[in-house]
Design a protein around this motif. Structure first.
Motif, PDB file in Angstrom:
ATOM      1  N   LYS A   1       2.167  32.570   9.396  1.00 14.96           N
ATOM      2  CA  LYS A   1       2.484  32.675   7.969  1.00 14.96           C
ATOM      3  C   LYS A   1       1.509  33.580   7.217  1.00 14.96           C
ATOM      4  O   LYS A   1       1.608  33.726   6.000  1.00 14.96           O
ATOM      5  CB  LYS A   1       2.471  31.276   7.341  1.00 14.96           C
TER       6      LYS A   1
ATOM      7  N   CYS B   1      -0.211  36.560   5.407  1.00 15.55           N
ATOM      8  CA  CYS B   1       0.413  37.656   4.655  1.00 15.55           C
ATOM      9  C   CYS B   1      -0.122  39.036   5.039  1.00 15.55           C
ATOM     10  O   CYS B   1      -1.209  39.164   5.604  1.00 15.55           O
ATOM     11  CB  CYS B   1       0.193  37.443   3.158  1.00 15.55           C
ATOM     12  N   HIS B   2       0.663  40.055   4.704  1.00 18.91           N
ATOM     13  CA  HIS B   2       0.297  41.474   4.779  1.00 18.91           C
ATOM     14  C   HIS B   2       0.051  41.960   6.195  1.00 18.91           C
ATOM     15  O   HIS B   2      -0.699  42.920   6.416  1.00 18.91           O
ATOM     16  CB  HIS B   2      -0.934  41.756   3.893  1.00 18.91           C
ATOM     17  N   LYS B   3       0.729  41.339   7.152  1.00 15.36           N
ATOM     18  CA  LYS B   3       0.523  41.690   8.568  1.00 15.36           C
ATOM     19  C   LYS B   3       0.858  43.154   8.836  1.00 15.36           C
ATOM     20  O   LYS B   3       0.110  43.844   9.532  1.00 15.36           O
ATOM     21  CB  LYS B   3       1.377  40.766   9.443  1.00 15.36           C
TER      22      LYS B   3
ATOM     23  N   LYS C   1       1.986  45.352   6.174  1.00 12.79           N
ATOM     24  CA  LYS C   1       1.865  46.168   4.959  1.00 12.79           C
ATOM     25  C   LYS C   1       0.469  46.747   4.771  1.00 12.79           C
ATOM     26  O   LYS C   1       0.312  47.870   4.285  1.00 12.79           O
ATOM     27  CB  LYS C   1       2.230  45.332   3.726  1.00 12.79           C
TER      28      LYS C   1
ATOM     29  N   TRP D   1      -4.812  42.030   5.712  1.00 12.33           N
ATOM     30  CA  TRP D   1      -4.493  41.016   6.711  1.00 12.33           C
ATOM     31  C   TRP D   1      -5.751  40.542   7.418  1.00 12.33           C
ATOM     32  O   TRP D   1      -5.922  39.336   7.662  1.00 12.33           O
ATOM     33  CB  TRP D   1      -3.510  41.576   7.739  1.00 12.33           C
TER      34      TRP D   1
ATOM     35  N   HIS E   1      -7.609  38.135   5.319  1.00 12.89           N
ATOM     36  CA  HIS E   1      -6.921  36.845   5.352  1.00 12.89           C
ATOM     37  C   HIS E   1      -7.190  36.128   6.678  1.00 12.89           C
ATOM     38  O   HIS E   1      -7.394  34.907   6.708  1.00 12.89           O
ATOM     39  CB  HIS E   1      -5.406  37.028   5.185  1.00 12.89           C
TER      40      HIS E   1
ATOM     41  N   THR F   1       2.764  39.040  -8.353  1.00 15.09           N
ATOM     42  CA  THR F   1       3.589  38.457  -7.291  1.00 15.09           C
ATOM     43  C   THR F   1       4.787  39.331  -6.926  1.00 15.09           C
ATOM     44  O   THR F   1       5.071  39.568  -5.750  1.00 15.09           O
ATOM     45  CB  THR F   1       4.082  37.057  -7.711  1.00 15.09           C
TER      46      THR F   1
ATOM     47  N   ASN G   1       4.098  43.370  -2.192  1.00 10.11           N
ATOM     48  CA  ASN G   1       4.372  44.198  -1.016  1.00 10.11           C
ATOM     49  C   ASN G   1       4.249  45.681  -1.323  1.00 10.11           C
ATOM     50  O   ASN G   1       3.715  46.461  -0.525  1.00 10.11           O
ATOM     51  CB  ASN G   1       5.766  43.884  -0.469  1.00 10.11           C
TER      52      ASN G   1
ATOM     53  N   ASP H   1      -2.413  31.163   3.837  1.00  9.29           N
ATOM     54  CA  ASP H   1      -1.562  32.350   3.948  1.00  9.29           C
ATOM     55  C   ASP H   1      -2.261  33.609   3.469  1.00  9.29           C
ATOM     56  O   ASP H   1      -1.897  34.716   3.852  1.00  9.29           O
ATOM     57  CB  ASP H   1      -0.250  32.149   3.185  1.00  9.29           C
ATOM     58  N   ILE H   2      -3.281  33.436   2.605  1.00 12.83           N
ATOM     59  CA  ILE H   2      -4.102  34.564   2.155  1.00 12.83           C
ATOM     60  C   ILE H   2      -5.563  34.125   2.152  1.00 12.83           C
ATOM     61  O   ILE H   2      -5.886  33.001   2.526  1.00 12.83           O
ATOM     62  CB  ILE H   2      -3.683  35.075   0.750  1.00 12.83           C
TER      63      ILE H   2
END
Length: 870
Positions: free
Chosen positions: A210, A212-214, A216, A221, A224, A516, A520, A545-546
């Motif tokens: 879960k 984020c930003h894997k 992007k 990432w 995180h 929000t 992305n 997640d972050i």
């Protein structure tokens, strides 16, 4: 953007030992579990790869975790950024080999990870001298992480050099406010030990999915991932076999390896020496250990000089948070300019940070450039009241070993001390502020900012008021901190909507609490620089997640229970301030200091009737002799242990205490100005603050394993609501100083400084006084007499300790014993007769010994009872 190869090196260094986590968790019964994501390798995979990744000694393959690291990268590739397993990403080796070949290195880049691991391990894995302390191979999964706190000593009285002398271990659980406390060692069998690892690992893998930003934004990432890895591996020992001292976590070892590997790579790249022989050279000074320190924090937070207390709470929140942002973003700017990832920041808390960087000419130039840019901005905005100091020392591989570490640490301390006396370049910044008068705008409501009284106003603010850009920004931050759980740090040219800073940090960093819908897009464009969860974990769960950043303080809010609380209405007749307070009472809004002061009132048996005084209590506290603890307290010195110790102290103040304030009913009206690093500053109802001080001492003592050489001192001051913030800060600081002057390990209340043990005894006396009042043994007149006796007993002690002459009138204090006896017989239990009265007199006579033992400190329980009974 950060260079791809640096990202590759840093992430590979970070993941090099993840196979330890995976291998200890490997339970063949879970291989087909849906939660396992198909990670667990079958025997075919292990046999096919064992010779590639594991070294062989005397016909036996060792370091089994290496092949598990390879399996992790291979089997869970769908949970990792896609580019990690792309053949052409970055220079040199494949990512899987870079991460897993550290025990059989063959190429220069593999040797960089290997040397980083060895240097990190070399100063992490000290050994016990006692042979019986050896951890057997069959028991390695049962080994739990020792706490550094238990072994600290500043007087060379160390624990016996064996594992059995340590009573505490950290639970093998994910990081949470409750789980950060060490526990008494529990005996567990291999089955239970295996299950704990397996449960933890499967939860980690589930959370990794879960993150984020894997795809992007890889640097985002990775930050995180660093946060997630901290949550799951902070309590996993890095080494678990042999005579090792298992007090360094897998998290700290992994992060240190990533930081060292990044610095080694950049050093050799910039010196054109990327060959195995030079990479293995342990004499060259390849590293700079860089320290940053934000000076002038107290003045920054409690700045005053304006004509208004309006927005005081928002300003305090905003300024306190800005201190953390300045430190975090200064470290971020250094990393970006030097060319390393945020994993190179091995410590960041309370306005200070430590970064491991390469010792090259390019790095030194960037450090100078960044320091000048930041201080140019600070001078422009704060006129020299605040500054950022950066100092560093050169180190080699060998400097990190135990035998050389003390010398290295002393050099680092010397550089830090020198920097304190040369915070700013006076040749550049000295003299008057250029263009100051030209900044005033006669068209604004108020030409001089009423909030700081220093800077010219730059815009109208609210009804018939104005503000400078900085104060307006701090109010903006303080307003949104209580509404938002997440904060975005963006480039100044980022396409964000809504409100934002008028004066971006260092002219480079913009702050937004609402991105929000554009996350992305901003991440993909690279303008989303950092994205943090800053919420207080009321339920004990930390964001996964972050990145979780523990830099926000707890703020009391109005809830349903407040709507029926008549304390807010107490004394409203003709009181304009009270009527304004009632108008501000909206559920979900933060409470003002006036509302908080009301909560000090105590309900009586009569409906809507209260006793006590409306007042604020301010608690300021910090850990005693922290410099001595870091300098002399650790028998086994290493940078990993230093950063671990600092991180764990910070976690008590920044994770545990905000959680307690938000979740405990008795403390929910206490406001956090700051709590992090090794200190705190709280404002609350005066009586609840005193209750919290007791909790603070008891919980901190438990947190440091009841080690008497790690203590905390506190000062409490009492204030009417509406008192200027600077006055509050100065009086609480004075109270804390008195505690420090009382040989530390003390608390000061009502201007009396005592040791914590005495404070706990006085708390029992307070309860006894309440009991006597309930039984009608004593009344208010007797309490006021007790107050006089306390003063006289204090004067007597001071008088008898003098060696010079004494005036006749000063002997008056010696009469307190006689007056006590007279008042005892005359005023005790007036409504009782016979044996009951005699029994009451005998009971209250115990107070005589209290005055003998505690003297003036008897004011502490007496004044509390008087104020609460009013």
């Amino acid at each position: 953007m950060i260079d791809e190869t640096i990202c590759k090196i840093a992430i590979a260094g970070y993941l090099h030992d993840i196979g330890k986590f995976a291998e200890r968790a490997h339970n063949r019964q879970n291989e087909n579990s849906e939660l396992s994501h198909g990670f667990y390798p079958n025997e075919t995979f292990l046999l096919n790869n064992i010779a590639l990744y594991q070294p062989c000694y005397n016909g036996k393959y060792t370091h089994k975790h290496a092949v598990y690291t390879a399996a992790f990268v291979d089997h869970i590739e769908q949970l990792l950024p896609e580019r990690l397993n792309k053949g052409k990403w970055g220079l040199g080796d494949s990512f899987i080999n870079l991460a897993a070949m550290h025990h059989k290195p063959e190429t220069p880049l593999q040797w960089i990870i290997a040397m980083a691991d060895r240097v990190s391990s070399g100063f992490d894995r000290d050994e016990f001298k006692d042979y019986n302390s050896e951890i057997k191979v069959k028991d390695y999964k049962k080994t739990r992480l020792l706490t550094i706190f238990e072994g600290i000593s500043t007087d060379n009285h160390w624990k016996d050099d064996n594992l059995e002398s340590y009573a505490f271990r950290y639970p093998l659980k994910e990081l949470s406010p409750e789980n950060i406390f060490p526990e008494n060692e529990k005996q567990i069998d291999n089955t239970q030990a295996q299950k704990e690892y397996s449960d933890l690992f499967l939860s980690f893998v589930s959370s990794l999915e879960k993150l984020c930003h894997k795809e992007k934004n890889l640097p985002l990432w990775f930050e995180h991932f660093d946060s997630l890895f901290m949550i799951y591996t902070s309590h996993i020992p890095a080494a678990t076999v042999g005579k090792v001292v298992p007090d360094v976590s897998l998290y700290d070892h992994s992060k240190m390896t990533a930081a060292l590997a990044s610095a080694i790579y950049l050093y050799h790249k910039q010196n054109n020496s990327m060959n195995i022989e030079q990479i293995k050279n342990d004499e060259k000074k390849k590293f700079l250990i860089l320290n940053g320190d934000f000076y002038g924090i107290q003045n920054f937070i409690f700045s005053e000089g304006g004509s208004t207390n309006k927005e005081a709470a928002k300003l305090l929140r905003g300024r306190s948070f800005a201190v953390s942002l300045i430190s975090e973003l200064a470290a971020d700017m250094l990393c970006r300019q030097i060319g390393v990832t945020t994993a190179s920041v091995v410590l960041s808390a309370a306005g200070k940070f430590t970064i491991i960087v390469p010792n090259t000419a390019e790095t030194r130039d960037m450090i100078k450039k960044v320091e000048e840019q930041i201080n140019d901005w600070l001078i422009k905005m704060f006129y020299g009241e605040s500054a950022l100091g950066i100092s560093f020392v050169e180190t080699s591989y060998s400097d990190f070993t135990s035998r050389n570490f003390s010398d290295f640490w002393n050099r680092l301390g010397d550089e830090l001390e020198k920097k304190k006396y040369s915070k700013l370049n006076l040749e550049k910044y000295g003299g008057v502020i250029k263009g100051y008068f030209e900044q005033f705008n006669n068209d604004l409501y108020e030409k001089l900012c009423p909030f700081c009284g220093k800077r010219p106003s730059s815009e109208n603010f609210g009804d018939e008021s104005s503000a400078c850009g900085i104060c307006r920004d701090h109010i903006y931050i303080g307003t949104n901190l209580v509404k938002a759980e997440r904060i975005a740090i963006t480039a100044i040219d980022a396409d964000i909507y809504g409100d934002k800073l008028k004066e971006p940090f260092f002219g480079e960093y913009q702050v937004s609490f609402d991105v929000t819908k554009k996350l992305n897009d901003l991440a993909e464009k690279g303008t989303l620089l950092r994205y943090w969860d800053i919420s207080i974990c009321k339920d004990g769960n930390i964001a996964r997640d972050i990145t979780a950043k523990f830099i926000n303080g707890y703020v009391p809010f109005f809830d349903e229970s407040d709507s029926n609380d008549m304390r807010y209405l107490h004394g409203t007749k003709g009181d304009k301030r009270k009527l304004e307070m009632i108008e501000q009472m909206d559920i979900g809004k933060p409470k003002t200091f006036s509302h908080i002061a009301c909560k000090a009132l105590n309900p009586t048996d009569k409906q809507d009737d209260f006793t006590g005084v409306e007042a604020l209590g301010v608690l300021k506290a910090d850990v005693d002799k922290l410099g001595l603890i870091f300098g002399l307290g650790l028998k086994r010195n290493s940078l990993s242990r230093m950063t671990t110790l600092s991180r764990q102290i910070n976690h008590y103040f920044s994770i545990y205490l905000p959680y307690i304030l938000s979740s405990r009913e008795e403390f929910k009206d206490i406001y956090t100005v700051f709590s992090g690093g090794d200190d705190l500053f709280l404002i609350g109802p005066w009586n609840r603050i005193i209750d919290f001080a007791i909790f603070l001492h008891e919980s901190f003592s438990k947190y440091v394993c009841q080690n008497k050489q790690i203590t905390i001192s506190a000062g409490i001051s009492i204030h009417k609501q509406g008192e200027p913030v600077l006055s509050i800060a100065e009086r609480s600081e004075h109270a804390l100083k008195k505690s420090k002057d009382n040989e530390r390990d003390s608390i000061t209340l009502f201007d009396e400084s005592i040791k914590w043990d005495d404070f706990h005894n006085l708390e029992k006396i307070k309860k006894q006084l309440y009991e006597w009042i309930e039984k009608k043994f004593i009344n208010n007149a007797m309490l006021f007499n007790f107050n006089n006796f306390a003063d006289m007993a204090k004067q007597e002690k001071e008088l008898l300790g003098r060696h010079e002459g004494v005036d006749m009138e000063e002997w008056e204090c010696l009469k307190w014993r006689a007056r006590f006896k007279y008042n005892l017989v005359r005023n005790t239990a007036k409504d009782l007769e016979g044996d009951k009265k005699e029994g009451a007199v005998k009971e209250v006579e115990k107070a005589f010994e209290w005055f003998i033992n505690h003297g003036g400190a008897m004011k502490i329980p007496v004044w509390q009872v008087i104020y609460n009974q009013r």
